[in-house]
Write an enzyme that holds these catalytic residues in place. Structure first.
Site, PDB file in Angstrom:
ATOM      1  N   ASP A 249     -61.683 -73.502  15.349  1.00  0.00           N
ATOM      2  CA  ASP A 249     -60.264 -74.466  16.091  1.00  0.00           C
ATOM      3  C   ASP A 249     -60.674 -74.039  16.894  1.00  0.00           C
ATOM      4  OD1 ASP A 249     -61.071 -76.466  13.380  1.00  0.00           O
ATOM      5  OD2 ASP A 249     -58.586 -74.603  13.047  1.00  0.00           O
ATOM      6  N   HIS A 277     -54.610 -75.809   9.852  1.00  0.00           N
ATOM      7  CA  HIS A 277     -55.900 -76.246   9.846  1.00  0.00           C
ATOM      8  C   HIS A 277     -56.473 -77.552   9.553  1.00  0.00           C
ATOM      9  CE1 HIS A 277     -60.667 -75.413  10.039  1.00  0.00           C
ATOM     10  NE2 HIS A 277     -60.363 -75.262   8.951  1.00  0.00           N
TER      11      HIS A 277
END
Length: 443
Positions: A249, A277
């Site tokens: 990410d 996440h």
């Protein structure tokens, strides 16, 4: 190279010389008499736990090979006790890296990076222990064959198997990539329960056979809560050594900031992903820097930062699935490699990296007892500390809180798996945004 099969376990040892020689040993689950391999056992204290084996000679691939014959290409016998004489004196002691989901697409990109030296360093020899399943037996053998054929000097052994207690034995690092994807009609809570059982078993296995200093990176989703489950069943390991992957990410966020600013990726620094996440993750543009300047000074379009950039990172994985027809594999493998490098190399002064770790005692007011992504830095010895003092404005705090609540809810759904009472909540209370987090170890 040395190749050893226990049930289906293959051990390969590569020599950094122009001539490659191999000794192959094999066992099956029905073997009752095992020959001692004296010099290897004396030099490798974990050999007994992996299982000693009867010596068998290998044959060229596909030539008169029976189904239970060992893998490999070479027929010559190789005495592993000669290894020290042929390895460069500048090499570090060998590290053992265990990988679950080793027959999957992510591992297919990652393993060759590790074996080549581009992850742990070009002076760091490695042993790869690859964990598969009954379904992936043949694919796992194929992975081992390809690793053999690459002749990586730093790759001293490859072990393959389907028993995590054998594969994790003596591990310095455990990369838990394998997890089951969500099936048709499956409720979110069902997925947490199903994958939770996998990480209970793997946590127990790490506790029993891995080194107490083992570093664990959980990739299989929902990775934050799976990491919490695994560490809850590994009291012999330091809970601070468990990570859930949010480096992917972070990399996505750096890419989008660079594209918007019209600069190269390496000029973007100080990016952190807060929280889970999932689509509640918080990519932080407030503290990010571009070419040493605050990102908000370089990119002055606040509306883009809040309403385009942020959701683009949160949903990037889902968009990739729609475009590509499957979840990210190569970029995930790169981010795992980046994560490891962040831990084995000192963090540049003033910078940090993203990793989801146990929240206990954190300086940002996030409740204890969950695995939450924070800005961290490392001395390069595998350890880390959470970086304090980042600016957290109202916009960030509101979204950080939402991700914290999601992780708390997930923990409630698997409370019985982490030593706490199960919280009976509706499926909406077990949010696993699988369109963005689907990273199957095996498909």
């Amino acid at each position: 190279m040395t190749t050893t099969m226990t049930t289906m376990t293959t051990t390969m040892t590569a020599r950094a010389t122009t001539t490659t020689r191999a000794r192959t040993t094999t066992t099956t689950t029905t073997t009752t008499t095992r020959a001692a391999i004296g010099r290897r056992r004396a030099r490798e204290p974990n050999a007994r736990r992996r299982g000693d084996a009867c010596v068998r000679y290998n044959t060229p691939a596909g030539v008169g090979r029976k189904a239970d014959d060992p893998l490999g290409v070479f027929r010559l016998e190789y005495d592993i006790s000669m290894d020290e004489a042929h390895r460069p004196k500048t090499w570090k002691p060998t590290v053992t890296v265990a990988v679950s989901g080793a027959a999957g697409q992510i591992s297919n990109h990652l393993l060759f990076k590790i074996a080549s030296g581009s992850v742990f360093g070009h002076d760091q020899p490695v042993v790869l222990r690859l964990l598969g399943s009954e379904r992936s037996r043949q694919a796992l053998e194929g992975v081992a064959m390809e690793l053999e054929d690459c002749l990586f000097p730093l790759l001293r052994e490859v072990d393959i198997g389907i028993d995590c207690r054998k594969v994790f034995a003596g591990a310095d690092w455990a990369l838990l990539i394998g997890a089951k994807p969500r099936g048709p009609g499956m409720e979110r809570g069902d997925l947490l329960e199903m994958n939770g059982a996998i990480f209970v078993d793997q946590g127990k296995a790490l506790n029993e056979v891995a080194k107490p200093t083992c570093k664990v990176i959980v990739v299989g989703n929902p990775c934050n809560t799976n990491a919490l489950i695994a560490l809850s069943h590994a009291p012999n390991l330091d809970p601070r050594n468990f990570h859930a992957l949010t480096k992917l990410d972070e990399n996505r966020a750096k890419c989008q900031l660079a594209l918007k600013a019209g600069v190269f990726y390496e000029t973007v620094s100080n990016v952190v992903i807060w929280g889970n996440h999932s689509t509640t993750q918080v990519p932080d543009f407030v503290n990010a820097k571009i070419d040493g300047k605050k990102a908000t000074e370089v990119i002055t379009d606040q509306d883009w930062l809040e309403n385009d950039f942020t959701p683009a990172i949160q949903t990037r994985g889902g968009l990739l699935i729609k475009k590509w027809g499957r979840s990210s594999a190569a970029s995930t493998a790169v981010s795992i490699a980046d994560h490891i490098r962040n831990l084995v190399n000192p963090t540049p002064e003033g910078d940090w990296f993203s990793t989801a770790v146990l929240s206990n005692g954190n300086p940002y007011g996030i409740q204890d007892g969950i695995v939450y992504s924070f800005p961290c830095r490392s001395k390069g010895d595998g350890s880390y500390e959470i970086v304090p003092g980042l600016e957290v404005n109202d916009w960030l705090r509101e979204r950080m809180k939402k991700s914290e609540e999601e992780l708390t809810s997930e923990k409630g759904c698997v409370g019985h798996l982490v030593g706490e009472a199960h919280v009976d909540v509706p499926d909406a209370g077990c949010p696993v945004d699988l369109e963005d987090t689907l990273l199957p170890g095996e498909m």
